[in-house]
Design a protein around this motif. Structure first.
Motif, PDB file in Angstrom:
ATOM      1  N   TYR A 128      -1.994  -0.277  -3.502  1.00 48.71           N
ATOM      2  CA  TYR A 128      -0.648  -0.156  -2.940  1.00 48.71           C
ATOM      3  C   TYR A 128      -0.711   0.107  -1.439  1.00 48.71           C
ATOM      4  O   TYR A 128       0.015  -0.493  -0.647  1.00 48.71           O
ATOM      5  CB  TYR A 128       0.088   0.965  -3.668  1.00 48.71           C
ATOM      6  CG  TYR A 128       1.487   1.210  -3.159  1.00 48.71           C
ATOM      7  CD1 TYR A 128       2.492   0.267  -3.365  1.00 48.71           C
ATOM      8  CD2 TYR A 128       1.801   2.382  -2.479  1.00 48.71           C
ATOM      9  CE1 TYR A 128       3.777   0.488  -2.898  1.00 48.71           C
ATOM     10  CE2 TYR A 128       3.086   2.611  -2.011  1.00 48.71           C
ATOM     11  CZ  TYR A 128       4.066   1.659  -2.223  1.00 48.71           C
ATOM     12  OH  TYR A 128       5.329   1.884  -1.757  1.00 48.71           O
TER      13      TYR A 128
ATOM     14  N   ARG B 163      -1.061  -4.493   4.694  1.00 43.75           N
ATOM     15  CA  ARG B 163      -1.754  -5.741   4.971  1.00 43.75           C
ATOM     16  C   ARG B 163      -0.854  -6.721   5.700  1.00 43.75           C
ATOM     17  O   ARG B 163      -1.240  -7.342   6.674  1.00 43.75           O
ATOM     18  CB  ARG B 163      -2.265  -6.381   3.680  1.00 43.75           C
ATOM     19  CG  ARG B 163      -2.780  -7.789   3.939  1.00 43.75           C
ATOM     20  CD  ARG B 163      -3.936  -8.125   3.070  1.00 43.75           C
ATOM     21  NE  ARG B 163      -5.005  -7.147   3.198  1.00 43.75           N
ATOM     22  CZ  ARG B 163      -6.006  -7.057   2.352  1.00 43.75           C
ATOM     23  NH1 ARG B 163      -6.052  -7.853   1.304  1.00 43.75           N
ATOM     24  NH2 ARG B 163      -6.947  -6.188   2.526  1.00 43.75           N
TER      25      ARG B 163
ATOM     26  N   ARG C 153      -3.150  -0.703   0.613  1.00 38.94           N
ATOM     27  CA  ARG C 153      -3.588  -1.928   1.295  1.00 38.94           C
ATOM     28  C   ARG C 153      -2.432  -2.911   1.402  1.00 38.94           C
ATOM     29  O   ARG C 153      -2.212  -3.520   2.438  1.00 38.94           O
ATOM     30  CB  ARG C 153      -4.729  -2.598   0.518  1.00 38.94           C
ATOM     31  CG  ARG C 153      -5.934  -1.723   0.381  1.00 38.94           C
ATOM     32  CD  ARG C 153      -7.076  -2.247   1.235  1.00 38.94           C
ATOM     33  NE  ARG C 153      -7.858  -1.099   1.651  1.00 38.94           N
ATOM     34  CZ  ARG C 153      -8.560  -1.037   2.770  1.00 38.94           C
ATOM     35  NH1 ARG C 153      -8.581  -2.053   3.600  1.00 38.94           N
ATOM     36  NH2 ARG C 153      -9.238   0.033   3.067  1.00 38.94           N
ATOM     37  N   ARG C 154      -1.689  -3.078   0.270  1.00 38.22           N
ATOM     38  CA  ARG C 154      -0.639  -4.084   0.260  1.00 38.22           C
ATOM     39  C   ARG C 154       0.460  -3.719   1.248  1.00 38.22           C
ATOM     40  O   ARG C 154       0.999  -4.575   1.932  1.00 38.22           O
ATOM     41  CB  ARG C 154      -0.072  -4.209  -1.151  1.00 38.22           C
ATOM     42  CG  ARG C 154       0.325  -5.629  -1.488  1.00 38.22           C
ATOM     43  CD  ARG C 154       1.145  -5.688  -2.747  1.00 38.22           C
ATOM     44  NE  ARG C 154       2.317  -4.840  -2.646  1.00 38.22           N
ATOM     45  CZ  ARG C 154       2.903  -4.260  -3.690  1.00 38.22           C
ATOM     46  NH1 ARG C 154       2.422  -4.417  -4.893  1.00 38.22           N
ATOM     47  NH2 ARG C 154       3.981  -3.524  -3.519  1.00 38.22           N
ATOM     48  N   THR C 155       0.749  -2.413   1.314  1.00 32.27           N
ATOM     49  CA  THR C 155       1.816  -1.974   2.213  1.00 32.27           C
ATOM     50  C   THR C 155       1.495  -2.314   3.656  1.00 32.27           C
ATOM     51  O   THR C 155       2.372  -2.690   4.424  1.00 32.27           O
ATOM     52  CB  THR C 155       2.033  -0.457   2.071  1.00 32.27           C
ATOM     53  OG1 THR C 155       2.296  -0.171   0.698  1.00 32.27           O
ATOM     54  CG2 THR C 155       3.186   0.018   2.915  1.00 32.27           C
TER      55      THR C 155
END
Lengths: 348, 435
Positions: free
Chosen positions: A334, A340, A336-338
């Motif tokens: 989460y 990236r 990383r995704r936030t």
């Protein structure tokens, strides 16, 4: 799960988990330190953009990345208490310096980001951040190099009977540990440069870090080669493992391929491929060290089995690790995704 | 300075430094979440602004807390290899769990601080809640380790080393619950009342009253209930100490002779040489009543223990008195604030209350420092009560006064910078135009 662990040997599995955590730390936290190195060596017409990109890239994630080191330390003293006691005793000086570096890097980074009002303050904290980021990986490498030579294990036998220098200085202030320190620094700098090419859409800025990545990759070659030569004198266990064991040749080939792939993909501006190759190179080198000194935690005195905590402790920690992974893997994904998703603004 | 004293001093400074940041790391996220939640519910922009301003400070404080915590995990091995070798298999389990809690905290703090505009308001609030929860969980796990050092369970000894361990029983030692409760309440009370005191001071100076009034309300919501409950938790802890660490209790109370119907001493200066506590106000039967809830209960004095097993009596007694005194004043101010709020008075106009809040602002952190001194010095000369002496745990490396000096200077410098940065942030909210 516990059945599988019995087959492998629970202490071996725990040692592998520690190396894995160290591996993740090198790929994440190591690259954050590498970012600080490039802050120190920022230059050219885009010097301030380079620094801003580094700060933006590591800002949200460096504290989470740093925790991998805490995980390594905690697992080490839980699963192999005598080894931790020995390392803490003999390597007191480099580890204390490492701590000073960790404290200064982290504090200076937030002081610069959140506390600075004037350009002068920003510059001062920026310089502290950059210097601490450069010294810390050196000391981390020195620590690992010292363990690998076997000198830590030798010195730990009778610390009171030997002169201070022989117990607390000589094991780490030697050619192989110091070269391992330089190697760690070069590897982290290479990782950071490669990652940073993917953090921006500005081709000029990408090219700045591409050039830096290439330089660092060459430095890695030089340091690794020098360390291998020093191993002949200082680190017989490493030499035997890395040169003459049955897995030595495939290992050397794989590491060499990864190293060439880093340079080739950077050269051709294939930054995604360069990131994969750089990660593989760092991981291979770390596992090469770990496998070469197997079955020792601290050669030539403490083996994995001999230094392991009681089985019940290892079992509980294994379950805690499994439960913790269920919690952490989605959380990290989460995070990383936030962060990236690159801001469209940087395209302009 | 002996090597042992240098090691103990360095550990004390490292812990004393870290504990303030650890408490803030537990208390502040709860306050930020409350402010953000109120802002979202009422549509009042000032609350959101408050959460953002607090978050800016927390970014700095959390980073310093994280790195100073890392120092402690290394120092366990650098200063106390004998302890780690002995106790690693037991205390490693709660430390591992703390590692996961800290990991969760760091991940979601990154999300909370940097993703205001990247994720939904609901997800952002949830991230803050996770930070608040995992921060408290970290404290509970770490305190479990300290509780085990006070009341070790789950180990079978043979010839000076541990022959068999039960780490789960070690985590559930008798002191675990009372100490964890006391620590978590201390974190909320210290942080909440400190922040309340800062905003009370700004209100007294007439700065941006709308902003600081909201800040004061949220800070009191966290700090005041904890400060009121803390004396009750202290009673639970003291009764446990009486049962499990009678020498520590005797030192806390300056009780040299074993007696029935022992008095409670308020103040006083214990003198180990003459085995008396002078100048104390004595409340007859008070100690027997407090420690055992019985009029004539026997309280063991230090005379019941070999001289080698005595903790340093005077510093333990004085620290304990100071802690209780500060805690009592905090509870009284918290009750005053609660009463004023219950009477629906505007707290921002209660000048006397604001002055009291501003004056008592640092009391919580001071009480934490002396309270931690009580539990650590009171356990001496043991690092693990009854099982391992501190002198047998210290590193053989000579010259420990050098790292002591280095880390002391480092922490003095860091402390000064942090205080200066925080003061500048607070001053920024002073002008009427700034918010």
């Amino acid at each position: 799960m516990s059945g599988l662990m019995t087959g492998l040997g629970l202490p071996d599995a725990m040692a592998a988990v520690i190396v894995l955590a160290l591996n993740v730390y090198a790929l994440t936290g190591g690259a954050d330190f590498g970012g600080g190195v490039w802050d120190l060596f920022a230059g050219g017409p885009r010097r301030e953009q380079q620094r801003a990109l580094i700060a933006q890239a590591i800002g949200p994630i460096w504290e989470a990345n740093h925790v991998w080191l805490v995980v390594v330390v905690v697992l080490c003293f839980t699963a192999f208490p005598p080894a931790y006691a020995l390392l803490g005793t003999v390597l007191h000086i480099p580890l204390a310096l490492l701590l000073v570096g960790i404290v200064m890097r982290g504090s200076a980074f937030v002081f610069r980001s959140y506390g600075s009002r004037t350009w002068e303050q920003r510059r001062r904290w920026g310089a502290t951040f950059a210097v601490a980021s450069t010294l810390t990986p050196l000391l981390l490498g020195v620590t690992i190099g010292a363990i690998a030579t076997g000198a830590v294990g030798d010195a730990g036998g009778q610390p009171a009977a030997l002169p201070f220098r022989e117990v607390y200085v000589a094991p780490w202030f030697a050619a192989f540990p110091l070269l391992t320190g330089a190697l760690a620094l070069a590897l982290f700098a290479m990782l950071a440069a490669v990652y940073l090419t993917l953090e921006t859409h500005d081709p000029a800025l990408q090219d700045d870090f591409r050039r830096r990545g290439l330089m660092a990759a060459v430095m890695v070659f030089v340091c690794a080669f020098a360390a291998l030569i020093a191993a002949h004198v200082d680190a017989p266990i490493m030499r035997a493992g890395l040169m003459t064991s049955p897995w030595a040749l495939p290992f050397q080939i794989a590491t060499g391929v990864a190293a060439i792939a880093v340079i080739a993909s950077l050269w051709r501006r294939r930054y995604g491929a360069a990131r994969l190759a750089a990660g593989a190179q760092v991981s291979l080198m770390l596992w090469g060290w770990a496998v070469a000194q197997y079955p020792y935690v601290v050669p030539p005195t403490l083996t994995i089995r001999g230094a392991a905590a009681p089985r019940i402790t290892l079992q509980i920690v294994a379950w805690a690790l499994a439960a913790g992974a269920l919690l952490l893997v989605p959380s990290l994904a989460y995070l990383r995704r936030t962060f990236r998703a690159r801001r469209p603004a940087s395209r302009v | 300075m002996t090597n042992l004293l240098a090691a103990r001093t360095q550990m004390a400074i490292s812990l004393g430094f870290h504990i303030v940041f650890a408490e803030i790391g537990i208390g502040m996220p709860l306050m930020m979440v409350l402010a953000e939640w109120r802002g979202a519910r009422t549509g009042d922009r000032q609350y959101l602004e408050l959460a953002r301003r607090w978050a800016k400070g927390v970014a700095i404080l959390f980073a310093v807390g994280a790195v100073s915590g890392t120092v402690l995990s290394f120092e366990l091995g650098l200063l106390w290899p004998g302890f780690m070798k002995f106790a690693g298999p037991v205390v490693g389990v709660p430390f591992s769990l703390e590692g996961f809690a800290f990991f969760t905290e760091a991940i979601f703090l990154g999300v909370y601080l940097y993703a205001w505009d990247r994720i939904s308001a609901r997800a952002h609030l949830l991230a803050g809640l996770i930070v608040a929860g995992s921060g408290a969980a970290s404290a509970v796990f770490v305190v479990m380790v300290n509780a085990w050092m006070n009341t070790p369970t789950g180990v079978t000894m043979a010839g000076g080393t541990i022959a068999a361990v039960d780490p789960i029983a070690g985590m559930m030692s008798p002191a675990a619950f009372p100490q964890a409760l006391h620590m978590v309440l201390a974190a909320y009370a210290s942080t909440g009342l400190f922040v309340a005191g800062v905003h009370a001071y700004m209100l007294l100076r007439g700065a941006a009253p709308a902003f600081h009034r909201r800040a004061l309300a949220i800070a009191l919501m966290v700090g005041a209930p904890a400060a009121v409950l803390q004396p009750l938790s202290g009673d639970i802890s003291a009764r446990l100490v009486a049962r499990t660490q009678p020498a520590k209790l005797a030192a806390l109370e300056g009780q040299f002779a074993t007696e029935r119907g022992a008095p409670l001493r308020i103040g006083g200066v214990p003198d180990e040489a003459s085995a008396t506590t002078r100048y104390a106000l004595e409340i007859p039967h008070g100690l027997s009543l407090l420690a055992y809830h019985a009029w004539d209960a026997e309280v063991k004095g230090l005379d019941a223990f070999p001289r080698d097993d005595w903790p340093p009596v005077a510093p333990v007694h004085v620290s304990f008195q100071v802690m209780v005194g500060l805690g009592t004043l905090m509870a009284l101010v918290a009750l005053w604030a609660g009463w004023a709020a219950w009477r629906r008075r505007d707290l921002a106009r209660e000048r006397a209350l604001l002055v009291a809040l501003a004056v008592t602002a640092p009391f919580g952190f001071l009480a934490t420092e002396v309270g931690w001194t009580v539990t650590e010095l009171g356990r001496q000369p043991w690092v693990v009560q009854g099982l391992l002496r501190t002198a047998d745990a210290v590193t053989p490396m000579p010259g420990l006064v050098v790292p002591l000096t280095v880390f002391t200077l480092l922490y003095v410098m860091l402390g000064a910078v942090v205080v200066a940065l925080m003061a500048a942030m607070v001053r920024e909210t002073g002008g009427p135009e700034s918010i």
